[in-house]
Design an enzyme around this catalytic site. Structure first.
Site, PDB file in Angstrom:
ATOM      1  N   HIS A  41       0.857  -1.182   0.000  1.00  8.69           N
ATOM      2  CA  HIS A  41       0.000   0.000   0.000  1.00  8.69           C
ATOM      3  C   HIS A  41       0.896   1.236   0.000  1.00  8.69           C
ATOM      4  CE1 HIS A  41       0.912  -1.171   4.135  1.00  8.69           C
ATOM      5  NE2 HIS A  41       1.114   0.124   4.281  1.00  8.69           N
ATOM      6  N   HIS A 128       6.127   6.041  -2.297  1.00  5.34           N
ATOM      7  CA  HIS A 128       6.807   4.815  -2.715  1.00  5.34           C
ATOM      8  C   HIS A 128       6.026   3.609  -2.213  1.00  5.34           C
ATOM      9  CE1 HIS A 128       8.187   5.387   1.407  1.00  5.34           C
ATOM     10  NE2 HIS A 128       8.323   4.077   1.447  1.00  5.34           N
TER      11      HIS A 128
END
Length: 193
Positions: A41, A128
């Protein structure tokens, strides 16, 4: 108490692409601990252990931020690391979102959390997706392999996208010996009009 964070969850398509990258790279970097692609996630805010009242406040902040941002899309870029090439703490996949909506959503969420007296991250937002974590130094062969991976342009396993973002998620994280398990507690649509 609930270990809580707010994030963008990945759809099955992006999980498939990230899994392909992990399957390619994990055998040549066995020192790293690879994450389960199902749990990948993009974290917008990590809030730690919250009681029910604070969890409700965090959920309200996420909902307010979601109402101020329109849906958007992003693409995967290149892998990178946090830490040194000799001993990376994290191997990650980069995110590119050219409209600025991702950074706007992050900023709006931070503002809403601050208004509810949550401590927010002071470092610049660096979107990221964490793929692996490291604790021990890499040997010389692994270091050379990592350098090749980081130098690649558009690795085959990630040539896909853009990926749509339509919701923000309030997530629960439960830690165990086998790794973290994530559960979505609340899901709010991005709906700025």
């Amino acid at each position: 108490m609930t270990r809580t964070f707010i994030a963008l969850e990945m759809d099955a398509n992006i999980q498939r692409h990230l899994n392909g990258f992990i399957q390619q790279v994990a055998p040549v970097l066995p020192t790293l601990r690879w994450v389960d692609p199902q749990g990948i996630h993009l974290t917008l805010a990590f809030l730690g252990e919250l009681d029910d009242e604070r969890l409700a406040s965090a959920s309200a902040a996420a909902q307010k931020a979601s109402q101020l941002c329109t849906p958007f899309s992003y693409s995967l870029t290149q892998p990178g690391i946090f830490g040194s090439p000799r001993q990376p703490r994290v191997l990650w996949m980069g995110i590119e979102e050219v409209s600025g909506s991702l950074k706007r959503l992050h900023r709006l969420l931070q503002q809403e959390l601050e208004q509810s007296d949550f401590e927010t991250e002071t470092r610049p937002f660096s979107p990221h997706l964490t793929l692996a974590r490291g604790k021990a130094p890499l040997n010389a062969t692994e270091q050379a392999t990592l350098q090749k991976i980081l130098a690649q342009k558009n690795p085959n396993a990630i040539l896909a996208g853009p990926y749509p973002v339509k919701h923000i998620h309030v997530m629960k994280s439960e830690l165990s010996r086998s790794g973290a398990t994530y559960t979505c507690l609340q899901k709010y649509p991005l709906q700025y009009k």
